[in-house]
Design an enzyme around this catalytic site. Structure first.
Site, PDB file in Angstrom:
ATOM      1  N   ASP A 198       0.868  -1.175   0.000  1.00  0.00           N
ATOM      2  CA  ASP A 198       0.000   0.000   0.000  1.00  0.00           C
ATOM      3  C   ASP A 198       0.905   1.224   0.000  1.00  0.00           C
ATOM      4  O   ASP A 198       1.525   1.554   1.007  1.00  0.00           O
ATOM      5  CB  ASP A 198      -0.896  -0.028   1.233  1.00  0.00           C
ATOM      6  CG  ASP A 198      -1.740   1.241   1.399  1.00  0.00           C
ATOM      7  OD1 ASP A 198      -1.556   2.199   0.629  1.00  0.00           O
ATOM      8  OD2 ASP A 198      -2.571   1.273   2.329  1.00  0.00           O
ATOM      9  N   GLN A 201       0.684   6.519   1.124  1.00  0.00           N
ATOM     10  CA  GLN A 201       1.351   7.568   1.891  1.00  0.00           C
ATOM     11  C   GLN A 201       2.846   7.671   1.588  1.00  0.00           C
ATOM     12  O   GLN A 201       3.516   8.560   2.116  1.00  0.00           O
ATOM     13  CB  GLN A 201       1.154   7.329   3.392  1.00  0.00           C
ATOM     14  CG  GLN A 201      -0.296   7.328   3.857  1.00  0.00           C
ATOM     15  CD  GLN A 201      -0.949   8.699   3.762  1.00  0.00           C
ATOM     16  OE1 GLN A 201      -0.280   9.724   3.610  1.00  0.00           O
ATOM     17  NE2 GLN A 201      -2.262   8.723   3.837  1.00  0.00           N
ATOM     18  N   LYS A 224      -3.352  12.271  -3.283  1.00  0.00           N
ATOM     19  CA  LYS A 224      -2.442  12.567  -2.177  1.00  0.00           C
ATOM     20  C   LYS A 224      -1.110  13.133  -2.673  1.00  0.00           C
ATOM     21  O   LYS A 224      -0.243  13.473  -1.864  1.00  0.00           O
ATOM     22  CB  LYS A 224      -2.200  11.307  -1.344  1.00  0.00           C
ATOM     23  CG  LYS A 224      -3.454  10.759  -0.673  1.00  0.00           C
ATOM     24  CD  LYS A 224      -3.149   9.517   0.143  1.00  0.00           C
ATOM     25  CE  LYS A 224      -4.412   8.823   0.626  1.00  0.00           C
ATOM     26  NZ  LYS A 224      -5.179   9.620   1.604  1.00  0.00           N
ATOM     27  N   CYS A 362      -9.539   5.694   9.329  1.00  0.00           N
ATOM     28  CA  CYS A 362      -9.743   4.421   8.613  1.00  0.00           C
ATOM     29  C   CYS A 362      -8.745   3.369   9.082  1.00  0.00           C
ATOM     30  O   CYS A 362      -8.183   2.609   8.285  1.00  0.00           O
ATOM     31  CB  CYS A 362      -9.636   4.622   7.107  1.00  0.00           C
ATOM     32  SG  CYS A 362     -10.881   5.715   6.413  1.00  0.00           S
TER      33      CYS A 362
END
Length: 408
Positions: A198, A201, A224, A362
């Site tokens: 993932d 970020q 993002k 989340c």
């Protein structure tokens, strides 16, 4: 890195909120957009608006060139071997669901293992829960250390020869932890497991080289990293993507259709059914150009310095609890203020023009691990300054005073 010159390129930053200059500290939720990205999307709609891969007219050709040009920019950003390994999606969530639904369900069975961590965003947790329920696979979790980091020894003990999938966030959206993805991938591969990352970020804030990491799948979102909402990408090793079946069917992803059977286009288009997110891809390409012009290494350096400054300043506030490691953290600080609910805190800060995130982010399992229901989070990006941090700290002191606590 000229921060003031960078800030000038973000129109939204130059406004007052509730009578105060805006301090935007919520980029981990969604970053702001520079003028070059806004103009690229506007230019597409004004001059090139047409569907891709279909029409032979000039507008269709220009739209297709822009769309596929953006794919090449994503390939270069991640250092993927081929543009065929880049699938455009709506974002990280869709990309991770694609891997879970198409790949994982075809390789997992009764007694197999899927290894995760408790710091995962729901988008990298719920899809694997669904795979486990559908296939009989078992979910396992790498233990977290007291500061939320992972130990390689624990990774080695958790992953076994029964493990089929390891899926770990590169950078935690709550703790700011930067996980050792390359080392985890090597351990996964020694046991024959595939590595899913993932990258929501991490991609906006640091250089990412998927070939160096050797991960099998890597997902990220454009919004993002200065791009529009609704666009992202999945990287997958070509041999794995070729094994996978599409999960959406219709126009654009087909090769041949008759009344009773159909065949699929080659990569990457077999996973991009229907009219794609063309304007979003154009905006993502422009955002990549913008970030590359500044330099991802420079962005990472700036954020490291700013986050260190913020951690130290926030630590001066009496009654504050900061979560995650003190060192080697990404550009965010998650915290709670004694006896002040994070939602109340965020509401008071908003009256002073300061935008932070409050809630469970989340990541409800991580909240339970931290033994809290929610937290406040200040997250930073290339346009933030030490003055923004000082405004936040001053406002926290004022908030304490507002709620009747002594100023620390």
């Amino acid at each position: 890195m000229n921060i003031e010159a960078i800030r000038e390129q973000f129109p939204i930053l130059h406004q007052n909120i509730n009578g105060h200059p805006l301090v935007y500290l919520d980029s981990a939720a969604s970053s702001q957009k520079p003028r070059s990205v806004i103009d690229a999307v506007k230019r597409y709609y004004e001059l090139d608006n047409a569907n891709v891969h279909r029409g032979v007219h000039t507008l269709g050709s220009r739209a297709t060139d822009a769309y596929e040009g953006a794919r090449e920019k994503v390939r270069a950003l991640l250092n993927a071997a081929s543009a065929q390994e880049i699938i455009f999606t709506r974002g990280t969530t869709t990309a991770l669901n694609l891997v879970a639904s198409s790949y994982a369900r075809s390789v997992c069975g009764e007694g197999d293992e899927i290894v995760l961590t408790a710091m995962e965003h729901h988008s990298n947790l719920i899809p694997w829960q669904q795979v486990a329920k559908a296939t009989g696979a078992t979910l396992k979790y790498i233990p977290l250390q007291e500061d939320g980091t992972l130990r390689i020894e624990d990774v080695e003990q958790t992953i076994t020869d029964r493990t089929k999938i390891v899926s770990v966030v590169y950078v935690s959206n709550v703790l700011g932890v930067i996980n050792p993805i390359k080392e985890i991938t090597a351990i996964a591969h020694r046991h024959g497991a595939k590595m899913v990352v993932d990258g929501a970020q991490s991609t906006p804030h640091m250089k990412v080289d998927v070939r160096d990491l050797d991960c099998d799948f890597y997902a990220f979102s454009g919004h993002k990293m200065c791009a529009p909402t609704g666009i992202g990408a999945l990287y997958g090793k070509k041999e794995l993507l070729e094994q996978m079946e599409p999960v959406e069917f219709g126009g654009e992803m087909i090769d041949h259709v008759d009344l009773y059977d159909s065949t699929w286009k080659e990569l990457p288009w077999k996973f991009e059914g229907g009219t794609p997110i063309i304007a979003g891809a154009v905006g993502l390409g422009a955002a990549i150009d913008f970030l590359n012009e500044i330099g991802l290494d420079e962005i990472a350096r700036h954020e490291h310095e700013l986050t260190t400054y913020a951690y130290n300043r926030l630590s001066e506030v009496n009654g504050i609890t900061i979560y995650g490691p003190e060192q080697d953290r990404a550009g965010l600080v998650t915290f709670n203020l004694d006896d002040v609910h994070p939602h109340d805190l965020a509401t008071v800060l908003d009256t002073k023009g300061i935008a932070i995130r409050a809630g469970h982010h989340c990541a409800q399992p991580l909240m339970r691990w931290l033994e809290v229901s929610s937290t406040a989070r200040a997250s930073f990006y290339l346009y933030n300054t030490e003055e923004d941090v000082d405004r936040l700290v001053d406002a926290l002191h004022q908030t304490k005073e507002f709620f009747g606590y002594a100023i620390g």
